[in-house]
Design a protein around this motif. Structure first.
Motif, PDB file in Angstrom:
ATOM      1  N   VAL A  55       0.718  -1.150   0.014  1.00 23.01           N
ATOM      2  CA  VAL A  55       0.028  -0.173   0.104  1.00 23.01           C
ATOM      3  C   VAL A  55       0.810   1.330  -0.202  1.00 23.01           C
ATOM      4  N   PHE A  56       1.896   1.241   0.819  1.00 20.85           N
ATOM      5  CA  PHE A  56       2.666   2.478   0.895  1.00 20.85           C
ATOM      6  C   PHE A  56       3.416   2.863  -0.387  1.00 20.85           C
ATOM      7  N   VAL A  57       3.709   1.850  -1.082  1.00 20.22           N
ATOM      8  CA  VAL A  57       4.631   2.166  -2.267  1.00 20.22           C
ATOM      9  C   VAL A  57       3.489   2.470  -3.485  1.00 20.22           C
ATOM     10  N   PHE A  58       2.549   1.701  -3.507  1.00 19.49           N
ATOM     11  CA  PHE A  58       1.345   2.426  -4.321  1.00 19.49           C
ATOM     12  C   PHE A  58       1.204   3.831  -3.885  1.00 19.49           C
ATOM     13  N   LEU A  59       0.945   4.235  -2.809  1.00 24.89           N
ATOM     14  CA  LEU A  59       0.595   5.479  -2.464  1.00 24.89           C
ATOM     15  C   LEU A  59       1.923   6.570  -2.956  1.00 24.89           C
ATOM     16  N   ILE A  60       3.203   6.072  -2.854  1.00 24.47           N
ATOM     17  CA  ILE A  60       3.981   6.979  -3.286  1.00 24.47           C
ATOM     18  C   ILE A  60       4.103   7.231  -4.862  1.00 24.47           C
ATOM     19  N   PHE A  61       3.564   5.802  -5.873  1.00 29.38           N
ATOM     20  CA  PHE A  61       3.416   5.884  -6.971  1.00 29.38           C
ATOM     21  C   PHE A  61       2.108   7.016  -7.283  1.00 29.38           C
ATOM     22  N   SER A  62       1.118   6.828  -6.622  1.00 27.52           N
ATOM     23  CA  SER A  62       0.098   7.915  -6.825  1.00 27.52           C
ATOM     24  C   SER A  62       0.511   9.406  -6.596  1.00 27.52           C
ATOM     25  N   LEU A  63       1.339   9.556  -5.557  1.00 29.21           N
ATOM     26  CA  LEU A  63       1.821  10.767  -5.309  1.00 29.21           C
ATOM     27  C   LEU A  63       2.690  11.287  -6.453  1.00 29.21           C
ATOM     28  N   PHE A  64       3.359  10.474  -7.361  1.00 34.64           N
ATOM     29  CA  PHE A  64       4.260  10.766  -8.470  1.00 34.64           C
ATOM     30  C   PHE A  64       3.041  11.306  -9.508  1.00 34.64           C
ATOM     31  N   VAL A  65       2.219  10.483  -9.631  1.00 30.28           N
ATOM     32  CA  VAL A  65       1.023  10.729 -10.489  1.00 30.28           C
ATOM     33  C   VAL A  65       0.609  12.030 -10.462  1.00 30.28           C
TER      34      VAL A  65
ATOM     35  N   TYR B  37      12.150  10.313  -6.133  1.00 23.63           N
ATOM     36  CA  TYR B  37      13.066  11.055  -6.675  1.00 23.63           C
ATOM     37  C   TYR B  37      12.463  11.969  -7.814  1.00 23.63           C
ATOM     38  N   LEU B  38      11.606  11.081  -8.636  1.00 18.93           N
ATOM     39  CA  LEU B  38      11.105  11.786  -9.564  1.00 18.93           C
ATOM     40  C   LEU B  38      10.114  12.718  -9.148  1.00 18.93           C
ATOM     41  N   SER B  39       9.153  12.591  -8.212  1.00 23.55           N
ATOM     42  CA  SER B  39       8.643  13.603  -7.748  1.00 23.55           C
ATOM     43  C   SER B  39       9.139  14.909  -7.297  1.00 23.55           C
ATOM     44  N   PHE B  40      10.364  14.555  -6.565  1.00 19.50           N
ATOM     45  CA  PHE B  40      11.310  15.791  -6.145  1.00 19.50           C
ATOM     46  C   PHE B  40      11.772  16.575  -7.224  1.00 19.50           C
ATOM     47  N   ARG B  41      12.041  15.751  -8.457  1.00 17.57           N
ATOM     48  CA  ARG B  41      12.529  16.358  -9.633  1.00 17.57           C
ATOM     49  C   ARG B  41      11.413  17.322 -10.101  1.00 17.57           C
ATOM     50  N   ILE B  42      10.153  16.721 -10.246  1.00 14.16           N
ATOM     51  CA  ILE B  42       9.221  17.744 -10.822  1.00 14.16           C
ATOM     52  C   ILE B  42       8.865  18.893  -9.751  1.00 14.16           C
ATOM     53  N   LEU B  43       9.082  18.799  -8.539  1.00  9.63           N
ATOM     54  CA  LEU B  43       8.735  19.719  -7.758  1.00  9.63           C
ATOM     55  C   LEU B  43       9.816  20.664  -7.809  1.00  9.63           C
ATOM     56  N   LYS B  44      11.010  20.390  -7.992  1.00  6.56           N
ATOM     57  CA  LYS B  44      12.081  21.169  -8.076  1.00  6.56           C
ATOM     58  C   LYS B  44      12.289  22.065  -9.283  1.00  6.56           C
ATOM     59  N   THR B  45      11.844  21.354 -10.528  1.00  2.00           N
ATOM     60  CA  THR B  45      12.045  22.047 -11.683  1.00  2.00           C
ATOM     61  C   THR B  45      10.942  22.726 -12.082  1.00  2.00           C
TER      62      THR B  45
END
Length: 270
Positions: free
Chosen positions: A164-174, A258-266
């Motif tokens: 569940v936790f990793v799927f929620l992280i995936f949802s965060l990225f989406v 990491y990808l979520s952070f890159r999106i947020l950073k850029t």
């Protein structure tokens, strides 16, 4: 950490859709997980039988079986929690609360960390709910009760948390990637329920000699807890965890963060 948690709590405590959707999720989860015996009795009343075994004889809630059975069933509902996460993240973009948080002195990593804390707590509450539900249902239906059998196969509880936790992280990225609530929900549903599963099914038939398709993110997450019910038809099931599969799922959590952070950073949040 307390500051980040306080900020998220202030955002959520008056956000009615979050509480309504989360409440509906737990209601649906408890109804389905606790209703299997009623379903078996219904099948039996309709004359269903599996090679002489009536459905109500299936030890679905017996201790030693219940943790694998109930967590596998519960994994199908994590998509609804994913929708809750997507809505929450997309609202941050729509209502410009990200911009306000940055102006108020929160750096982008702290913003992402605050989301990660909420996802962790959401997954933790979810797994605690399933644990309590399993204890109650096992105590009602299991013919054998005792500490020596109650926690056999208990490793599926932490596996369910990771699932569940990793799927929620995936949802965060989406949610970070798409920003628009409707599009993000559609993408999450299509990819999680159709695109990857169907793609993996096609690849597994075309490239029977390879197993690379098992390493796709949703497949890797779903593989933590595999179908347990075929054991009642005397077929072999994977009723254990494989460490390299656990490590792969953990690696995906790092990648999506990491990808979520890159999106947020850029991305321009001003």
């Amino acid at each position: 950490m307390n500051r980040l948690l306080t900020i998220e709590w202030l955002k959520l405590k008056h956000y009615r859709p979050f509480w309504i959707l989360t409440g509906l999720y737990f209601l649906l989860l408890s109804l389905v997980c606790s209703g299997m015996m009623f379903y078996f009795e219904y099948l039996e009343s309709r004359g269903a039988s599996f090679e002489g075994i009536t459905p109500s004889m299936i030890p679905f809630y017996d201790f030693a079986d219940i943790w694998h059975n109930i967590t596998y069933l519960a994994t199908f509902f994590k998509i609804f929690l994913g929708f809750v996460v997507v809505i929450s993240i997309c609202n941050e973009w729509s209502f410009r609360t990200i911009q306000q948080n940055i102006i108020d002195g929160l750096d982008k990593w702290e913003f992402l960390a605050s989301k990660l804390i909420i996802l962790f707590l959401l997954a933790l509450v979810n797994v605690f709910f399933i644990f309590i539900l399993g204890l109650i249902l096992g105590s009602i239906y299991s013919p054998v009760i005792g500490l020596d059998v109650m926690f056999i196969n208990f490793e599926f509880i932490p596996a369910y948390f990771l699932d569940v936790f990793v799927f929620l992280i995936f949802s965060l990225f989406v949610g970070m990637l798409i920003k628009k609530t409707g599009f993000a929900i559609v993408l999450l549903a299509l990819y999680g329920l159709f695109i990857e599963p169907i793609g993996v099914l096609i690849l597994s038939n075309v490239y029977e000699q390879y197993t690379f398709y098992e390493y796709f993110p949703i497949s890797a997450i779903n593989k933590l807890i595999t179908l347990p019910y075929t054991k009642y038809a005397f077929q072999e099931v994977k009723d254990y965890l494989v460490w390299h599969e656990v490590l792969l799922v953990l690696a995906y959590s790092v990648v999506f963060l990491y990808l979520s952070f890159r999106i947020l950073k850029t991305r321009d949040v001003a």
